[in-house]
Structure formats: structure tokens, C-alpha cells
Design a protein around this motif. Structure first.
Motif, PDB file in Angstrom:
ATOM      1  N   MET A   1       0.954  -1.278  -0.033  1.00 60.84           N
ATOM      2  CA  MET A   1       0.116   0.176  -0.093  1.00 60.84           C
ATOM      3  C   MET A   1       0.953   1.301  -0.024  1.00 60.84           C
ATOM      4  SD  MET A   1      -3.786   0.195   1.726  1.00 60.84           S
ATOM      5  CE  MET A   1      -3.234   0.713   3.179  1.00 60.84           C
ATOM      6  N   SER A   2       0.298   2.394  -0.752  1.00 65.29           N
ATOM      7  CA  SER A   2       1.224   3.572  -0.563  1.00 65.29           C
ATOM      8  C   SER A   2       0.969   4.216   0.896  1.00 65.29           C
ATOM      9  CB  SER A   2       0.755   4.607  -1.727  1.00 65.29           C
ATOM     10  OG  SER A   2       0.480   3.666  -2.873  1.00 65.29           O
ATOM     11  N   PRO A   3       1.973   4.795   1.260  1.00 64.47           N
ATOM     12  CA  PRO A   3       1.720   5.470   2.481  1.00 64.47           C
ATOM     13  C   PRO A   3       1.298   6.770   2.324  1.00 64.47           C
ATOM     14  CG  PRO A   3       4.041   5.408   1.867  1.00 64.47           C
ATOM     15  CD  PRO A   3       3.533   4.686   0.704  1.00 64.47           C
ATOM     16  N   VAL A   4       0.038   6.932   3.303  1.00 65.41           N
ATOM     17  CA  VAL A   4      -0.356   8.425   3.282  1.00 65.41           C
ATOM     18  C   VAL A   4       0.140   8.982   4.452  1.00 65.41           C
ATOM     19  CG1 VAL A   4      -2.696   9.537   3.614  1.00 65.41           C
ATOM     20  CG2 VAL A   4      -2.530   7.554   2.338  1.00 65.41           C
ATOM     21  N   ILE A   5       0.748  10.085   4.284  1.00 66.01           N
ATOM     22  CA  ILE A   5       1.566  10.714   5.653  1.00 66.01           C
ATOM     23  C   ILE A   5       1.020  12.135   5.911  1.00 66.01           C
ATOM     24  CG2 ILE A   5       3.746   9.674   5.257  1.00 66.01           C
ATOM     25  CD1 ILE A   5       5.062  12.311   3.922  1.00 66.01           C
ATOM     26  N   PRO A   6       0.969  12.419   7.219  1.00 70.36           N
ATOM     27  CA  PRO A   6       0.186  13.687   7.670  1.00 70.36           C
ATOM     28  C   PRO A   6       1.039  14.749   7.036  1.00 70.36           C
ATOM     29  CG  PRO A   6       0.778  12.456   9.558  1.00 70.36           C
ATOM     30  CD  PRO A   6       1.298  11.826   8.164  1.00 70.36           C
ATOM     31  N   ALA A   7       0.554  15.943   6.439  1.00 71.64           N
ATOM     32  CA  ALA A   7       1.076  17.215   5.961  1.00 71.64           C
ATOM     33  C   ALA A   7       1.872  18.063   7.047  1.00 71.64           C
ATOM     34  CB  ALA A   7       0.509  17.805   4.695  1.00 71.64           C
ATOM     35  N   ASP A   8       2.179  17.689   8.041  1.00 68.03           N
ATOM     36  CA  ASP A   8       2.924  18.315   9.113  1.00 68.03           C
ATOM     37  C   ASP A   8       4.426  18.689   8.478  1.00 68.03           C
ATOM     38  OD1 ASP A   8       4.414  15.904   9.376  1.00 68.03           O
ATOM     39  OD2 ASP A   8       3.469  15.549  11.046  1.00 68.03           O
ATOM     40  N   ASP A   9       5.330  19.364   9.453  1.00 64.37           N
ATOM     41  CA  ASP A   9       6.499  19.828   8.935  1.00 64.37           C
ATOM     42  C   ASP A   9       7.350  18.544   8.292  1.00 64.37           C
ATOM     43  OD1 ASP A   9       5.914  22.282   9.544  1.00 64.37           O
ATOM     44  OD2 ASP A   9       7.092  22.487  11.085  1.00 64.37           O
ATOM     45  N   ALA A  10       7.182  17.575   9.175  1.00 62.98           N
ATOM     46  CA  ALA A  10       8.117  16.424   8.788  1.00 62.98           C
ATOM     47  C   ALA A  10       7.641  15.855   7.613  1.00 62.98           C
ATOM     48  CB  ALA A  10       7.996  15.414  10.178  1.00 62.98           C
ATOM     49  N   GLY A  11       6.371  15.708   7.223  1.00 58.72           N
ATOM     50  CA  GLY A  11       5.746  15.243   6.021  1.00 58.72           C
ATOM     51  C   GLY A  11       6.054  15.822   4.996  1.00 58.72           C
ATOM     52  N   ILE A  12       6.052  17.074   4.833  1.00 58.77           N
ATOM     53  CA  ILE A  12       6.297  17.866   4.046  1.00 58.77           C
ATOM     54  C   ILE A  12       7.753  17.951   3.564  1.00 58.77           C
ATOM     55  CG2 ILE A  12       6.766  20.576   3.247  1.00 58.77           C
ATOM     56  CD1 ILE A  12       3.797  19.864   3.299  1.00 58.77           C
ATOM     57  N   ALA A  13       8.575  18.005   4.699  1.00 56.31           N
ATOM     58  CA  ALA A  13      10.299  17.939   4.370  1.00 56.31           C
ATOM     59  C   ALA A  13      10.355  16.582   3.737  1.00 56.31           C
ATOM     60  CB  ALA A  13      10.887  17.918   5.712  1.00 56.31           C
ATOM     61  N   ARG A  14       9.952  15.449   3.900  1.00 51.29           N
ATOM     62  CA  ARG A  14       9.964  14.091   3.480  1.00 51.29           C
ATOM     63  C   ARG A  14       9.557  14.147   1.874  1.00 51.29           C
ATOM     64  NH1 ARG A  14       6.932   8.699   5.947  1.00 51.29           N
ATOM     65  NH2 ARG A  14       7.557   7.490   4.147  1.00 51.29           N
ATOM     66  N   ALA A  15       8.213  14.746   1.644  1.00 49.79           N
ATOM     67  CA  ALA A  15       7.890  15.016   0.224  1.00 49.79           C
ATOM     68  C   ALA A  15       8.859  15.787  -0.572  1.00 49.79           C
ATOM     69  CB  ALA A  15       6.371  15.784   0.314  1.00 49.79           C
ATOM     70  N   VAL A  16       9.400  16.910  -0.001  1.00 51.68           N
ATOM     71  CA  VAL A  16      10.422  17.687  -0.681  1.00 51.68           C
ATOM     72  C   VAL A  16      11.589  16.938  -1.137  1.00 51.68           C
ATOM     73  CG1 VAL A  16      11.817  19.710  -0.593  1.00 51.68           C
ATOM     74  CG2 VAL A  16       9.429  19.994   0.063  1.00 51.68           C
ATOM     75  N   ALA A  17      12.140  16.149  -0.167  1.00 53.07           N
ATOM     76  CA  ALA A  17      13.379  15.258  -0.303  1.00 53.07           C
ATOM     77  C   ALA A  17      13.038  14.321  -1.420  1.00 53.07           C
ATOM     78  CB  ALA A  17      13.722  14.620   0.848  1.00 53.07           C
ATOM     79  N   ALA A  18      11.794  13.810  -1.513  1.00 52.24           N
ATOM     80  CA  ALA A  18      11.533  12.866  -2.553  1.00 52.24           C
ATOM     81  C   ALA A  18      11.522  13.632  -3.816  1.00 52.24           C
ATOM     82  CB  ALA A  18      10.070  12.235  -2.141  1.00 52.24           C
TER      83      ALA A  18
END
Ligand code: TXA
Ligand code: MG
Length: 346
Positions: free
Chosen positions: A1-18
Motif C-alpha cells: 500500500m502507498s503510505p499516506v503521511i500527515p502534511a506536518d513539517d516532517a511530512g512536507i520535508a519528506r515529500a520535498v526530499a522525495a
């Protein structure tokens, strides 16, 4: 399953890194969820096409942070573009402009134009400003299928453990952005949406053309006759005809607005609100939940032809197009619908 992550600071940072690593990230917008990659990176953009199963000559929209320099992406930027961008960005309006060399062919499908939009969903806005650059993104559905308006819709579309999905709740509008072509002498709507022709004309003080449902714009994939389609064959029927049971075969699923449910062996019924904006907000989730019952057919009560319903009728007409060459194959999934979902919406 694709991970759904909260869009908090850590989530945004992870998405930007990706995104910086050339990966694809799904994110919410106020219209529908998008499947994004760094717009300047052709390899990353090609991953979107592979995931979606979309033909590579179909152009993508570049999503920009608020205040981005349009001249980097488009040249010229005519006054009409600046006027409507000032009025409607951030928001559900996409502009078609002549592109610059900074826009990779992978994004435009080799065309000389580029589609640009500044979304106004807080998660999209935060992601774009943290990434600090354009994100190319189509709707986060497999080619030809119904667009996703919730994170769990995206999970069910792709089921890819490497695809990060940012949680952003239900998309406020629920239909894709209005597409306005400003490359010609007359601004022309290629896809109707929440920013209407009347709104554009009021701001521009000049007429705006509507390419209409039969417009010959083959490179605009949303204009394929069978786009936005559920898996089940889908039919639009005037409410007055729904009173007779014989127009609804056994095993059908019904999407109603005002009509009384006809007698007959339907598998499920969903009622959407009378108001156009509320109907649009719930439409794709309703189609998905009806489709999950594997009905023989989805029968939709035709909404009114008023101006407020133009974008909705555009999508319903495409969803119910009989030939469906772009109809996506059904993934083997159990009906994932609770009785809650099929109750009347408030
Ligand atoms: O609301 C939306 O627009 C959503 C969210 C994620 O922003 N995006 C979306 O993308 O609907 P997509 O790819 O599903 O639809 C964008 C449409 C396609 O029909 C595409 O062909 C058209 O925009 N398009 C993109 N670039 C174009 C161009 N240069 N000329 C004409 N049409 C273009
Ligand atoms: Mg789409």
C-alpha cells in the motif's frame, strides 16, 4: 500500500526530499489530488506517465508556488494572463501559454505551449513553497479513470509502496481546474471548471470563448470523450424518466439528485446535494463508491443545464460516453464501501 503521511513539517520535508530525488509524490489540491514530480527533471516527469499509464504526448500542468516568476516558464506572458492570474490565483484556474526553453519536452508532450497553475490548497501551497520550484502534476488517477478527491482514492488507484501521498482531506471543489488558453487572439476555455466564463469575462471586460465539448483539442487529454470514467458503463438519464423502473436494469447503481428512487433491484443508491458546488464536491467520491459495488451499470440523474452546472455536465457526459477507449481496467479490489457512504449526503 502507498503510505499516506500527515502534511506536518516532517511530512512536507519528506515529500520535498522525495521530489528532489526525482521521485513522484501525490498531494492534495483544492480541485483534485495531483501526482507530482519536479517539473525541471524530465526523468522524474516520465515516472508520472509510467505510473498513470498515460500516453507520453499528453501534456501536464506545472504547479507553481504563489509569486513565482511566470517569465521563467512562459514567454510571452500577455496582459490577459496577468489579469486573470492576479484575480484567480491561487485557485482553480490553469493558463495555457507559450513555453520557454526551461520547460522540458517531457512536461509539454513536445508542444510549444505550457499549462501553469497556482493551487490554493494549504498543503499544496506549503509543499510548493518549500520545494521552491514548479511541480508537474496530472490528476492522481490512472489514465481515463475518475479523478481522486481524497487520499484514500489515490491509495486505491496505485497501490505502490514507493508512492508517498500527502494527506489533505477532501478536495474542496472536487472537479479539475478550468483551463484557459491565452495564446490566441481570444481567450478560450478548453476545460470548464469552478472559474466560469462569466467570472473570467467580468474580470477581463472582454468576451471569452468556450471551445465546447466537441472542440478539436486532441492534446488536451481531459477532452477525450470517455475521460473521467468509472469502470462500470455509465448512463445519464433525465429525472423524469427515472420514475419508470424499466429504465433501470437490475444490478444497477443509481446517482440521484432530486428524483425519487425508482422501484427495481438496484444494488445501491447515492444521493448528491441539489446545489451545484456541493454536488461537484461529492461527485467523484460518489462515482467511486457506486463503482465499488461492481454494478451492471451506473445510472445518473441528469442535473439541470444551467450555467452553474456546465463543468459538472462536461464531466458527466465524458463519464457516460459509451465507447470508453480510455476506460481504465478495474483493479481487483473488494467493494470498499460502508453503509455510511451510500446514505444521503447532508
Ligand atoms: O485541477 C487540476 O487541473 C488538476 C490538479 C492536480 O491541478 N490537474 C489535472 O491534470 O486535472 P490533468 O493532467 O489530469 O489534466 C490537465 C489537462 C489535460 O487534459 C492536459 O492535456 C491539459 O490539461 N493540458 C496540459 N498542458 C496543455 C497544453 N499545453 N495545451 C493544452 N492542454 C494542456
Ligand atoms: Mg486527469
Amino acid at each position: 500500500m502507498s503510505p499516506v503521511i500527515p502534511a506536518d513539517d516532517a511530512g512536507i520535508a519528506r515529500a520535498v526530499a522525495a521530489l528532489e530525488h526525482g521521485e513522484v509524490v501525490a498531494f492534495p489540491t483544492e480541485t483534485v489530488y495531483g501526482l507530482g514530480a519536479a517539473a525541471h527533471d524530465p526523468r522524474a516527469v516520465r515516472r508520472i506517465f509510467a505510473l498513470k499509464g498515460r500516453p507520453s504526448d499528453h501534456p501536464l500542468i506545472v504547479h507553481l508556488p504563489a509569486g513565482a516568476d511566470l517569465a521563467r516558464w512562459a514567454n510571452p506572458v500577455p496582459d490577459v494572463a496577468r489579469t486573470v492570474a492576479d484575480a484567480f490565483w491561487p485557485g482553480p484556474l490553469t493558463l495555457i501559454l507559450q513555453r520557454t526553453d526551461a520547460v522540458p519536452d517531457a512536461v509539454t508532450g513536445g508542444q510549444e505551449t505550457v499549462a501553469l497553475r497556482v493551487p490554493d490548497h494549504p498543503v499544496a501551497a506549503t509543499l510548493l513553497s518549500a520545494f521552491g520550484d514548479g511541480i508537474a502534476a496530472p490528476s492522481a488517477n490512472r489514465f481515463g479513470h475518475v479523478s481522486p478527491t481524497r487520499a484514500d482514492h489515490v491509495v486505491r488507484e496505485f497501490d505502490d509502496p514507493d508512492l508517498l501521498i500527502l494527506e489533505g482531506g477532501a478536495s474542496r471543489i472536487g472537479l479539475e481546474s478550468t483551463i484557459l488558453d491565452v495564446t490566441g487572439p481570444m481567450p478560450t476555455i478548453l476545460r470548464p471548471g469552478a472559474v466560469t466564463r462569466t467570472m473570467l469575462e467580468a474580470h477581463l471586460g472582454r468576451p471569452v470563448a468556450d471551445a465546447g465539448p466537441r472542440a478539436d483539442t486532441p492534446r488536451t487529454s481531459g477532452r477525450h470523450d470517455s475521460h473521467y470514467a468509472p469502470h462500470a458503463p455509465t448512463r445519464l438519464v433525465p429525472g423524469s424518466e427515472l420514475r419508470t423502473a424499466d429504465c433501470v436494469a437490475s444490478g444497477s447503481a443509481l446517482l440521484l439528485r432530486e428524483a425519487e428512487p425508482p422501484v427495481g433491484e438496484t444494488v445501491t443508491t447515492f444521493r448528491l446535494p441539489r446545489d451545484a458546488a456541493a454536488y461537484a464536491h461529492g461527485l467523484y467520491a460518489a462515482l467511486r463508491s457506486l463503482d465499488a459495488h461492481h454494478p451492471t451499470e451506473i445510472v445518473i440523474e441528469r442535473p439541470p443545464d444551467d450555467a452553474d452546472w456546465i463543468a459538472i455536465l462536461d464531466r458527466l457526459t465524458r463519464a457516460s460516453h459509451p465507447t470508453g477507449p480510455a476506460r481504465a481496467p478495474r483493479r481487483s479490489e473488494p467493494p470498499n464501501v460502508t453503509s455510511e457512504e451510500v446514505k444521503e449526503e447532508p
